[in-house]
Design a protein around this motif. Structure first.
Motif, PDB file in Angstrom:
ATOM      1  N   GLN A  17      12.254   3.174  26.191  1.00  0.00           N
ATOM      2  CA  GLN A  17      13.261   2.399  26.393  1.00  0.00           C
ATOM      3  C   GLN A  17      13.739   1.792  25.076  1.00  0.00           C
ATOM      4  N   GLN A  18      13.724   2.609  23.985  1.00  0.00           N
ATOM      5  CA  GLN A  18      14.093   2.085  22.487  1.00  0.00           C
ATOM      6  C   GLN A  18      15.686   1.872  22.502  1.00  0.00           C
ATOM      7  N   ALA A  19      15.878   0.358  22.007  1.00  0.00           N
ATOM      8  CA  ALA A  19      17.242   0.123  21.664  1.00  0.00           C
ATOM      9  C   ALA A  19      17.223  -1.258  20.594  1.00  0.00           C
ATOM     10  N   PHE A  20      18.476  -1.174  20.265  1.00  0.00           N
ATOM     11  CA  PHE A  20      18.389  -2.592  19.332  1.00  0.00           C
ATOM     12  C   PHE A  20      18.594  -3.851  20.221  1.00  0.00           C
ATOM     13  N   GLY A  21      17.617  -4.399  20.405  1.00  0.00           N
ATOM     14  CA  GLY A  21      17.726  -5.596  21.300  1.00  0.00           C
ATOM     15  C   GLY A  21      18.972  -6.804  21.028  1.00  0.00           C
ATOM     16  N   SER A  22      19.157  -7.187  19.763  1.00  0.00           N
ATOM     17  CA  SER A  22      20.062  -8.179  19.526  1.00  0.00           C
ATOM     18  C   SER A  22      21.462  -7.403  19.775  1.00  0.00           C
ATOM     19  N   LEU A  23      21.651  -6.098  19.593  1.00  0.00           N
ATOM     20  CA  LEU A  23      22.969  -5.616  19.741  1.00  0.00           C
ATOM     21  C   LEU A  23      23.477  -5.386  21.066  1.00  0.00           C
ATOM     22  N   SER A  24      24.620  -5.507  21.244  1.00  0.00           N
ATOM     23  CA  SER A  24      25.259  -5.633  22.608  1.00  0.00           C
ATOM     24  C   SER A  24      25.258  -4.006  23.028  1.00  0.00           C
ATOM     25  N   VAL A  25      25.300  -3.691  24.408  1.00  0.00           N
ATOM     26  CA  VAL A  25      25.351  -2.559  24.926  1.00  0.00           C
ATOM     27  C   VAL A  25      26.198  -1.607  24.387  1.00  0.00           C
ATOM     28  N   ARG A  26      27.394  -2.006  24.040  1.00  0.00           N
ATOM     29  CA  ARG A  26      28.338  -1.237  23.323  1.00  0.00           C
ATOM     30  C   ARG A  26      28.239  -0.761  22.242  1.00  0.00           C
ATOM     31  N   ASP A  27      27.598  -1.673  21.246  1.00  0.00           N
ATOM     32  CA  ASP A  27      27.401  -1.516  20.051  1.00  0.00           C
ATOM     33  C   ASP A  27      26.176  -0.742  19.679  1.00  0.00           C
ATOM     34  N   ASN A  28      25.168  -0.476  20.592  1.00  0.00           N
ATOM     35  CA  ASN A  28      24.049   0.353  20.654  1.00  0.00           C
ATOM     36  C   ASN A  28      24.636   1.876  20.865  1.00  0.00           C
ATOM     37  N   LEU A  29      25.693   1.897  21.521  1.00  0.00           N
ATOM     38  CA  LEU A  29      26.211   3.287  22.104  1.00  0.00           C
ATOM     39  C   LEU A  29      27.041   3.777  20.790  1.00  0.00           C
ATOM     40  N   ARG A  30      27.832   2.708  20.251  1.00  0.00           N
ATOM     41  CA  ARG A  30      28.653   3.077  19.159  1.00  0.00           C
ATOM     42  C   ARG A  30      27.954   3.452  17.734  1.00  0.00           C
ATOM     43  N   LEU A  31      26.664   2.901  17.522  1.00  0.00           N
ATOM     44  CA  LEU A  31      25.855   3.520  16.523  1.00  0.00           C
ATOM     45  C   LEU A  31      25.382   4.846  16.688  1.00  0.00           C
ATOM     46  N   HIS A  32      25.274   5.237  17.802  1.00  0.00           N
ATOM     47  CA  HIS A  32      24.907   6.678  18.178  1.00  0.00           C
ATOM     48  C   HIS A  32      26.166   7.576  18.147  1.00  0.00           C
ATOM     49  N   ALA A  33      27.329   7.258  18.182  1.00  0.00           N
ATOM     50  CA  ALA A  33      28.392   8.033  17.845  1.00  0.00           C
ATOM     51  C   ALA A  33      28.686   8.375  16.437  1.00  0.00           C
ATOM     52  N   TYR A  34      28.430   7.578  15.662  1.00  0.00           N
ATOM     53  CA  TYR A  34      28.801   7.718  14.261  1.00  0.00           C
ATOM     54  C   TYR A  34      28.442   9.099  13.572  1.00  0.00           C
ATOM     55  N   PRO A  35      27.032   9.547  13.684  1.00  0.00           N
ATOM     56  CA  PRO A  35      26.996  10.726  13.354  1.00  0.00           C
ATOM     57  C   PRO A  35      28.005  11.970  13.514  1.00  0.00           C
ATOM     58  N   ASN A  36      28.695  11.705  14.782  1.00  0.00           N
ATOM     59  CA  ASN A  36      29.665  12.676  14.696  1.00  0.00           C
ATOM     60  C   ASN A  36      31.127  12.477  14.337  1.00  0.00           C
ATOM     61  N   GLY A  37      31.025  11.370  13.355  1.00  0.00           N
ATOM     62  CA  GLY A  37      32.172  10.976  12.727  1.00  0.00           C
ATOM     63  C   GLY A  37      32.746   9.508  12.863  1.00  0.00           C
ATOM     64  N   HIS A  38      33.371   9.052  11.954  1.00  0.00           N
ATOM     65  CA  HIS A  38      33.525   7.418  11.938  1.00  0.00           C
ATOM     66  C   HIS A  38      35.084   6.949  12.538  1.00  0.00           C
ATOM     67  N   ASP A  39      35.707   8.050  13.384  1.00  0.00           N
ATOM     68  CA  ASP A  39      36.894   7.574  13.852  1.00  0.00           C
ATOM     69  C   ASP A  39      36.721   6.743  14.956  1.00  0.00           C
ATOM     70  N   ASP A  40      37.362   5.432  14.861  1.00  0.00           N
ATOM     71  CA  ASP A  40      37.175   4.420  15.818  1.00  0.00           C
ATOM     72  C   ASP A  40      37.623   4.897  17.213  1.00  0.00           C
ATOM     73  N   ASP A  41      38.895   5.610  17.088  1.00  0.00           N
ATOM     74  CA  ASP A  41      39.534   5.971  18.373  1.00  0.00           C
ATOM     75  C   ASP A  41      38.559   6.790  19.320  1.00  0.00           C
ATOM     76  N   ARG A  42      37.895   7.859  18.604  1.00  0.00           N
ATOM     77  CA  ARG A  42      37.130   8.965  19.107  1.00  0.00           C
ATOM     78  C   ARG A  42      35.875   8.382  19.588  1.00  0.00           C
ATOM     79  N   THR A  43      35.256   7.245  18.814  1.00  0.00           N
ATOM     80  CA  THR A  43      34.094   6.640  19.096  1.00  0.00           C
ATOM     81  C   THR A  43      34.371   5.811  20.417  1.00  0.00           C
ATOM     82  N   ASP A  44      35.337   5.126  20.639  1.00  0.00           N
ATOM     83  CA  ASP A  44      35.548   4.373  21.689  1.00  0.00           C
ATOM     84  C   ASP A  44      35.707   5.272  22.874  1.00  0.00           C
TER      85      ASP A  44
END
Length: 243
Positions: free
Chosen positions: A89-116
Protein backbone atom coordinates in the motif's frame (compact mmCIF):
# COMPACT_ATOMS: atom_id res chain seq x y z
CA UNK A 1 4.67 -15.54 -31.23
CA UNK A 2 1.10 -15.35 -29.89
CA UNK A 3 0.04 -11.72 -30.42
CA UNK A 4 -2.24 -11.87 -27.36
CA UNK A 5 0.66 -12.62 -24.99
CA UNK A 6 1.44 -9.48 -22.97
CA UNK A 7 3.95 -11.03 -20.54
CA UNK A 8 6.21 -13.99 -21.26
CA UNK A 9 8.74 -15.30 -18.76
CA UNK A 10 11.23 -17.94 -19.88
CA UNK A 11 13.64 -19.75 -17.57
CA UNK A 12 13.86 -16.92 -15.02
CA UNK A 13 16.33 -17.69 -12.22
CA UNK A 14 18.02 -15.62 -9.55
CA UNK A 15 17.84 -14.32 -6.01
CA UNK A 16 19.83 -12.16 -3.62
CA UNK A 17 23.62 -12.32 -3.64
CA UNK A 18 24.71 -15.93 -3.29
CA UNK A 19 21.21 -17.08 -2.31
CA UNK A 20 19.19 -18.41 -5.23
CA UNK A 21 15.44 -18.07 -4.83
CA UNK A 22 13.99 -18.72 -8.29
CA UNK A 23 14.79 -21.74 -10.45
CA UNK A 24 13.66 -21.57 -14.07
CA UNK A 25 10.28 -19.82 -13.91
CA UNK A 26 8.14 -20.05 -17.08
CA UNK A 27 4.78 -18.31 -17.41
CA UNK A 28 2.61 -16.24 -19.72
CA UNK A 29 -0.20 -13.74 -19.20
CA UNK A 30 -2.41 -12.79 -22.14
CA UNK A 31 -4.38 -9.68 -22.97
CA UNK A 32 -7.43 -9.40 -20.71
CA UNK A 33 -6.34 -12.41 -18.64
CA UNK A 34 -5.89 -12.49 -14.87
CA UNK A 35 -3.40 -15.03 -13.52
CA UNK A 36 -2.94 -15.62 -9.79
CA UNK A 37 0.33 -16.81 -8.29
CA UNK A 38 -0.23 -18.71 -5.05
CA UNK A 39 1.83 -20.56 -2.48
CA UNK A 40 3.04 -20.34 1.13
CA UNK A 41 5.40 -17.65 2.39
CA UNK A 42 9.02 -17.94 1.34
CA UNK A 43 8.59 -19.73 -1.99
CA UNK A 44 9.71 -16.77 -4.12
CA UNK A 45 6.49 -15.02 -5.18
CA UNK A 46 7.54 -11.51 -4.19
CA UNK A 47 11.05 -12.08 -5.55
CA UNK A 48 9.48 -12.92 -8.90
CA UNK A 49 7.49 -9.67 -8.88
CA UNK A 50 10.65 -7.70 -8.12
CA UNK A 51 12.41 -9.28 -11.09
CA UNK A 52 9.47 -8.75 -13.41
CA UNK A 53 9.23 -5.07 -12.43
CA UNK A 54 12.96 -4.45 -12.86
CA UNK A 55 13.87 -4.00 -9.19
CA UNK A 56 16.10 -7.10 -9.22
CA UNK A 57 18.13 -8.52 -12.09
CA UNK A 58 17.82 -12.26 -12.86
CA UNK A 59 20.87 -14.50 -13.24
CA UNK A 60 19.30 -16.29 -16.20
CA UNK A 61 16.16 -16.20 -18.31
CA UNK A 62 14.19 -13.51 -20.09
CA UNK A 63 11.21 -11.25 -19.46
CA UNK A 64 9.27 -10.22 -22.57
CA UNK A 65 6.65 -7.45 -22.52
CA UNK A 66 4.41 -7.07 -25.57
CA UNK A 67 6.96 -8.92 -27.67
CA UNK A 68 9.94 -6.85 -26.49
CA UNK A 69 12.76 -8.27 -24.37
CA UNK A 70 12.84 -6.05 -21.25
CA UNK A 71 15.12 -8.25 -19.12
CA UNK A 72 17.89 -5.63 -18.99
CA UNK A 73 15.62 -2.58 -18.75
CA UNK A 74 15.15 -0.52 -15.59
CA UNK A 75 11.85 -0.29 -13.74
CA UNK A 76 10.96 3.20 -15.02
CA UNK A 77 11.51 2.11 -18.62
CA UNK A 78 9.21 -0.86 -18.10
CA UNK A 79 6.53 1.48 -16.75
CA UNK A 80 6.79 3.60 -19.90
CA UNK A 81 6.36 0.44 -21.99
CA UNK A 82 3.12 -0.46 -20.22
CA UNK A 83 4.01 -2.35 -17.01
CA UNK A 84 2.56 -1.12 -13.72
CA UNK A 85 3.36 -2.67 -10.34
CA UNK A 86 1.42 -2.48 -7.07
CA UNK A 87 3.45 -3.64 -4.06
CA UNK A 88 1.62 -3.34 -0.76
CA UNK A 89 0.00 0.00 0.00
CA UNK A 90 2.88 2.30 -0.86
CA UNK A 91 2.22 6.03 -1.06
CA UNK A 92 3.89 9.33 -0.22
CA UNK A 93 2.34 9.82 3.21
CA UNK A 94 3.04 13.55 3.52
CA UNK A 95 1.45 14.34 0.16
CA UNK A 96 -2.27 14.68 -0.41
CA UNK A 97 -4.23 12.01 -2.23
CA UNK A 98 -4.50 14.26 -5.29
CA UNK A 99 -0.77 15.04 -5.34
CA UNK A 100 0.05 11.33 -5.09
CA UNK A 101 -2.06 10.76 -8.17
CA UNK A 102 -0.63 13.77 -10.02
CA UNK A 103 2.88 12.39 -9.58
CA UNK A 104 1.87 9.25 -11.45
CA UNK A 105 0.33 11.23 -14.29
CA UNK A 106 3.52 13.12 -15.14
CA UNK A 107 5.31 10.28 -17.00
CA UNK A 108 2.56 10.62 -19.62
CA UNK A 109 3.25 14.34 -20.06
CA UNK A 110 3.29 17.57 -18.08
CA UNK A 111 0.11 19.12 -19.43
CA UNK A 112 -1.73 20.34 -16.31
CA UNK A 113 -5.19 20.21 -17.89
CA UNK A 114 -4.66 16.64 -19.05
CA UNK A 115 -3.23 15.67 -15.65
CA UNK A 116 -6.29 17.06 -13.88
CA UNK A 117 -8.55 15.16 -16.26
CA UNK A 118 -6.93 11.77 -15.70
CA UNK A 119 -6.71 12.34 -11.93
CA UNK A 120 -10.39 13.26 -11.75
CA UNK A 121 -11.21 10.18 -13.82
CA UNK A 122 -9.33 7.91 -11.39
CA UNK A 123 -11.00 9.53 -8.38
CA UNK A 124 -14.41 8.98 -9.95
CA UNK A 125 -13.79 5.23 -9.70
CA UNK A 126 -13.12 5.52 -5.96
CA UNK A 127 -15.72 7.76 -4.27
CA UNK A 128 -14.09 7.17 -0.87
CA UNK A 129 -10.88 8.73 -2.16
CA UNK A 130 -12.70 11.54 -3.93
CA UNK A 131 -13.90 12.98 -0.61
CA UNK A 132 -10.36 12.86 0.82
CA UNK A 133 -8.40 14.35 -2.06
CA UNK A 134 -6.80 17.11 0.03
CA UNK A 135 -5.90 14.92 3.00
CA UNK A 136 -2.42 13.42 3.47
CA UNK A 137 -2.14 9.83 2.27
CA UNK A 138 -0.78 8.94 5.74
CA UNK A 139 -4.28 9.51 7.13
CA UNK A 140 -5.90 6.87 4.91
CA UNK A 141 -6.98 3.45 6.14
CA UNK A 142 -5.35 0.31 4.76
CA UNK A 143 -8.19 -0.23 2.33
CA UNK A 144 -8.10 3.38 1.18
CA UNK A 145 -4.33 3.19 0.61
CA UNK A 146 -4.87 0.10 -1.54
CA UNK A 147 -7.48 2.05 -3.48
CA UNK A 148 -4.94 4.84 -3.92
CA UNK A 149 -2.28 2.58 -5.40
CA UNK A 150 -4.83 1.03 -7.74
CA UNK A 151 -6.02 4.50 -8.74
CA UNK A 152 -2.41 5.24 -9.72
CA UNK A 153 -2.49 2.30 -12.11
CA UNK A 154 -5.65 3.66 -13.75
CA UNK A 155 -3.76 6.85 -14.47
CA UNK A 156 -0.80 4.96 -15.95
CA UNK A 157 -3.13 2.95 -18.22
CA UNK A 158 -0.95 -0.17 -18.22
CA UNK A 159 -1.01 -3.11 -20.58
CA UNK A 160 0.26 -5.29 -17.72
CA UNK A 161 -0.60 -4.93 -14.04
CA UNK A 162 1.44 -6.73 -11.36
CA UNK A 163 -0.13 -6.83 -7.88
CA UNK A 164 1.75 -8.18 -4.86
CA UNK A 165 -0.14 -9.12 -1.67
CA UNK A 166 -3.50 -8.05 -3.08
CA UNK A 167 -5.83 -8.73 -0.13
CA UNK A 168 -3.36 -8.78 2.79
CA UNK A 169 -4.82 -7.11 5.89
CA UNK A 170 -7.94 -5.79 4.16
CA UNK A 171 -11.56 -6.27 5.20
CA UNK A 172 -13.59 -8.58 2.93
CA UNK A 173 -15.88 -5.76 1.82
CA UNK A 174 -12.85 -3.72 0.71
CA UNK A 175 -11.36 -6.71 -1.09
CA UNK A 176 -14.65 -7.21 -2.91
CA UNK A 177 -14.56 -3.67 -4.28
CA UNK A 178 -10.93 -4.01 -5.40
CA UNK A 179 -11.68 -7.32 -7.10
CA UNK A 180 -14.40 -5.65 -9.11
CA UNK A 181 -11.93 -3.02 -10.29
CA UNK A 182 -9.48 -5.69 -11.46
CA UNK A 183 -12.32 -7.39 -13.35
CA UNK A 184 -13.10 -4.10 -15.07
CA UNK A 185 -9.46 -3.66 -16.04
CA UNK A 186 -9.41 -7.19 -17.46
CA UNK A 187 -12.55 -6.43 -19.46
CA UNK A 188 -10.68 -3.44 -20.90
CA UNK A 189 -7.86 -5.75 -22.03
CA UNK A 190 -5.36 -5.29 -19.20
CA UNK A 191 -3.29 -8.39 -18.42
CA UNK A 192 -2.93 -8.93 -14.67
CA UNK A 193 -0.63 -11.08 -12.56
CA UNK A 194 -1.79 -11.18 -8.93
CA UNK A 195 0.24 -12.51 -6.00
CA UNK A 196 -2.37 -13.78 -3.56
CA UNK A 197 -2.18 -15.76 -0.32
CA UNK A 198 -5.90 -16.57 -0.26
CA UNK A 199 -6.82 -19.25 -2.78
CA UNK A 200 -10.49 -18.34 -2.35
CA UNK A 201 -9.78 -14.75 -3.38
CA UNK A 202 -7.59 -15.95 -6.24
CA UNK A 203 -10.29 -18.32 -7.52
CA UNK A 204 -12.83 -15.49 -7.49
CA UNK A 205 -10.80 -13.35 -9.86
CA UNK A 206 -8.27 -15.43 -11.83
CA UNK A 207 -8.61 -17.30 -15.09
CA UNK A 208 -5.67 -19.50 -14.08
CA UNK A 209 -3.90 -20.18 -10.79
CA UNK A 210 -0.18 -21.01 -10.63
CA UNK A 211 1.26 -22.60 -7.49
CA UNK A 212 4.87 -22.12 -6.40
CA UNK A 213 7.12 -24.24 -4.20
CA UNK A 214 10.87 -23.86 -3.60
CA UNK A 215 11.26 -21.22 -6.31
CA UNK A 216 9.52 -23.15 -9.07
CA UNK A 217 5.98 -23.37 -10.44
CA UNK A 218 4.71 -26.82 -9.54
CA UNK A 219 1.12 -26.71 -10.81
CA UNK A 220 -1.38 -24.77 -12.91
CA UNK A 221 -5.16 -25.09 -12.57
CA UNK A 222 -8.36 -23.27 -13.44
CA UNK A 223 -10.75 -22.20 -10.68
CA UNK A 224 -13.26 -24.84 -11.83
CA UNK A 225 -10.65 -27.60 -11.47
CA UNK A 226 -9.84 -26.51 -7.93
CA UNK A 227 -13.48 -26.20 -6.89
CA UNK A 228 -14.08 -29.73 -8.12
CA UNK A 229 -11.17 -31.06 -6.03
CA UNK A 230 -10.97 -29.08 -2.76
CA UNK A 231 -8.25 -31.33 -1.33
CA UNK A 232 -6.00 -30.53 -4.29
CA UNK A 233 -6.14 -26.80 -3.58
CA UNK A 234 -5.46 -27.41 0.09
CA UNK A 235 -2.34 -29.46 -0.58
CA UNK A 236 -0.99 -27.03 -3.17
CA UNK A 237 -1.38 -23.93 -1.03
CA UNK A 238 0.34 -25.65 1.87
CA UNK A 239 3.31 -26.36 -0.37
CA UNK A 240 2.69 -30.04 -1.01
CA UNK A 241 2.86 -31.73 -4.42
CA UNK A 242 -0.39 -33.29 -5.52
CA UNK A 243 -0.74 -36.57 -7.34
Amino acid sequence: MDSDVVLRVDGLSGGYGSIQVLFGIDLTVRKGETVALCGPNGVGKSTLVRMLSGLNRPRAGTVTLLGRDVTALSGPKRVRLGMSTVIGQQAFGSLSVRDNLRLHAYPNGHDDDRTDTVVDGALAVFPRLAVRTDQPAANLSGGERQMLVLAKTLIQRPSLLLIDEFSLGLAPVVVGGLLELVRRLAAAGVATLVIEQSVNVAMSIADRLLFMEHGTIIAEHTPDELRATPDLARRLVLGGHAE
